[in-house]
Write a protein that holds these residues in place. Structure first.
Motif, short mmCIF file in Angstrom:
data_model
loop_
_atom_site.label_atom_id
_atom_site.label_comp_id
_atom_site.label_asym_id
_atom_site.label_seq_id
_atom_site.Cartn_x
_atom_site.Cartn_y
_atom_site.Cartn_z
N ALA A 141 0.83 -1.20 0.00
CA ALA A 141 0.00 0.00 0.00
C ALA A 141 0.87 1.25 0.00
CB ALA A 141 -0.92 0.00 1.22
N SER A 142 0.27 2.35 -0.44
CA SER A 142 0.97 3.63 -0.44
C SER A 142 1.24 4.07 1.00
CB SER A 142 0.12 4.68 -1.16
OG SER A 142 0.62 5.97 -0.94
N VAL A 143 2.45 4.57 1.25
CA VAL A 143 2.80 5.04 2.59
C VAL A 143 1.93 6.24 2.96
CG1 VAL A 143 4.65 5.99 4.02
CG2 VAL A 143 5.15 4.19 2.36
N LEU A 144 1.67 7.11 1.99
CA LEU A 144 0.83 8.28 2.25
C LEU A 144 -0.59 7.85 2.61
CD1 LEU A 144 0.44 11.34 2.26
CD2 LEU A 144 -0.02 11.22 -0.20
N MET A 145 -1.13 6.87 1.88
CA MET A 145 -2.47 6.40 2.18
C MET A 145 -2.53 5.75 3.57
SD MET A 145 -4.74 3.58 0.12
CE MET A 145 -3.74 2.24 0.75
N THR A 146 -1.51 4.98 3.91
CA THR A 146 -1.47 4.36 5.23
C THR A 146 -1.42 5.41 6.33
OG1 THR A 146 -0.28 2.47 4.28
CG2 THR A 146 -0.21 2.72 6.67
N ALA A 147 -0.61 6.45 6.13
CA ALA A 147 -0.52 7.51 7.13
C ALA A 147 -1.84 8.25 7.28
CB ALA A 147 0.60 8.49 6.76
N LEU A 148 -2.54 8.50 6.17
CA LEU A 148 -3.84 9.18 6.24
C LEU A 148 -4.88 8.32 6.96
CD1 LEU A 148 -4.07 10.79 2.69
CD2 LEU A 148 -3.79 11.97 4.88
N ILE A 149 -4.84 7.01 6.71
CA ILE A 149 -5.77 6.11 7.41
C ILE A 149 -5.53 6.15 8.91
CG2 ILE A 149 -6.39 3.69 7.73
CD1 ILE A 149 -5.97 3.30 4.74
N TRP A 150 -4.28 6.11 9.32
CA TRP A 150 -3.97 6.18 10.75
C TRP A 150 -4.34 7.54 11.32
CZ3 TRP A 150 -2.97 2.72 14.36
CH2 TRP A 150 -2.55 1.45 13.97
N ARG A 151 -4.23 8.58 10.54
CA ARG A 151 -4.65 9.89 11.03
C ARG A 151 -6.16 9.91 11.31
NH1 ARG A 151 -4.07 15.64 7.69
NH2 ARG A 151 -5.09 16.94 9.29
N TRP A 152 -6.94 9.31 10.43
CA TRP A 152 -8.39 9.22 10.67
C TRP A 152 -8.69 8.31 11.86
CZ3 TRP A 152 -9.09 8.06 4.80
CH2 TRP A 152 -8.92 9.25 4.08
N MET A 153 -7.94 7.22 11.99
CA MET A 153 -8.17 6.31 13.12
C MET A 153 -7.86 6.96 14.46
SD MET A 153 -6.58 2.83 11.44
CE MET A 153 -6.66 1.91 12.98
N LEU A 154 -6.92 7.93 14.47
CA LEU A 154 -6.55 8.62 15.70
C LEU A 154 -7.32 9.92 15.90
CD1 LEU A 154 -2.67 8.11 15.45
CD2 LEU A 154 -4.21 6.97 17.05
N ASN A 155 -8.31 10.17 15.09
CA ASN A 155 -9.08 11.40 15.20
C ASN A 155 -9.78 11.50 16.55
OD1 ASN A 155 -11.82 13.02 14.67
ND2 ASN A 155 -10.24 13.73 13.26
N TYR A 156 -9.86 12.72 17.08
CA TYR A 156 -10.43 12.95 18.40
C TYR A 156 -11.93 12.64 18.44
CZ TYR A 156 -11.98 15.49 22.56
OH TYR A 156 -12.56 15.84 23.76
N PHE A 157 -12.66 12.99 17.39
CA PHE A 157 -14.12 12.89 17.42
C PHE A 157 -14.63 11.52 16.97
CE2 PHE A 157 -13.17 17.41 16.90
CZ PHE A 157 -13.86 17.95 17.97
#
Length: 320
Positions: A141-157
């Motif tokens: 998988a794309s490293v950028l896509m993986t990082a964005l997925i983890w950013r959404w998974m760590l979202n506060y709301f």
């Protein structure tokens, strides 16, 4: 008949053996052409290295010694002015310290986890092939896509990490993981380890599979247990694979841009920047192209020093 043969042989010996015709020397032009034949094979690779590696490095060094305007125009030779401006930046010491923590932490944790995964994937268990395929997914998988997925998974709301931890009773309230520099930096290191595991695990798995079974059988005959066999046989014979995996990981993690930029953009401020994202900000946010090129030279030098020190430490052990 035998007497006749002896007589003929003696006569032949007296007259001497027939001379072997000498091979005529090759023309000088053909010899020169044959001397240039290796270039047919080495030429394309050499041209690619010169175009993709050497020339960018030369341009990077030249730009670091040039005064460049905010519009990208060269304003003449700057000497070491860009370097003096760079080392006068108040944020540079923190950036360098975080970069070293980033590289050492991510590479060390990746190697430790990959050793366990390589040993697991080398053993026989139901579904081993499926597990091996699943391990490739973060690498494919794309490293950028993986990082964005983890950013959404760590979202506060609406992040799934907060929801799972609250359901398990570990958290009483959601945590804004990427708002605080230390938590954000630790989260980014976890993502960097996650995307580095597949390659490192398969490199070490190839090394484990290359160890002959006879060595382990001889160790068992001598009374060596699993722990002693792993420390005395597996790890020493895995040293070439470990060297390759460590060097490639150091280079990749040092230059890791997508994970940091996608998750925090180095913020808040410069609190989670490493040298790679910092030089990007110098070039595009501060419009200091020459200073950014100087930071790139420093970054390149740091990578070479880390690799050389690592090889210096590992080589005597290999000789021993």
């Amino acid at each position: 008949m035998a007497v006749h043969d002896v007589t003929v042989s003696a006569a032949g010996a007296g007259h001497g053996a027939p001379a072997v015709p000498e091979t005529p020397p090759r023309p000088r032009g053909r010899r020169r052409l044959r001397a240039w034949e290796p270039l047919l094979w080495l030429g394309p690779a050499t041209a690619l290295i010169l175009a993709m590696v050497v020339w960018p490095v030369v341009e990077m060094i030249r730009t670091s010694l040039t005064r460049v305007s905010s519009t990208g125009l060269s304003q003449g030779f700057a000497g070491l002015g860009n370097y003096s401006d760079l080392f006068a930046e108040d944020d540079l010491p923190g950036v360098l310290l975080r970069t070293m923590i980033w590289v050492v932490g991510v590479v060390a944790v990746t190697l430790l986890l990959s050793l366990g995964l390589a040993q697991l994937l080398n053993s026989r268990f139901p579904g081993r092939r499926l597990v091996r395929w699943a391990l490739i997914v973060p690498w494919a998988a794309s490293v950028l896509m993986t990082a964005l997925i983890w950013r959404w998974m760590l979202n506060y709301f609406y992040g799934v990490v907060n929801r799972v931890l609250m359901d398990l009773g570990i958290l009483d309230a959601p945590v804004n993981w990427l708002a605080h520099p230390r938590q954000a930096f630790a989260a980014m290191m976890g993502v960097a380890v996650f995307v580095s595991l597949p390659f490192t695990s398969f490199v070490l798995l190839a090394g484990v599979q290359g160890i002959p079974d006879e060595v382990y059988e001889a160790a068992r005959v001598d009374g060596a247990g699993p722990v002693r066999a792993y420390l005395g046989i597996t790890l020493p014979l895995l040293r070439p694979s470990l060297v390759v995996a460590a060097i490639i990981n150091v280079i990749n993690v040092f230059n890791s841009f997508p994970v940091i930029w996608a998750m925090t953009r180095g913020g808040p401020g410069f609190a989670t920047d490493t040298t790679t994202t910092y030089l990007y900000k110098l070039a595009f946010d501060n419009q200091a192209v020459g200073e950014s090129a100087a930071m790139a030279v420093v970054n390149f030098t740091l990578i070479l020093l880390v690799v050389l020190v690592y090889l210096r430490v590992v080589r005597p052990r290999e000789d021993t």
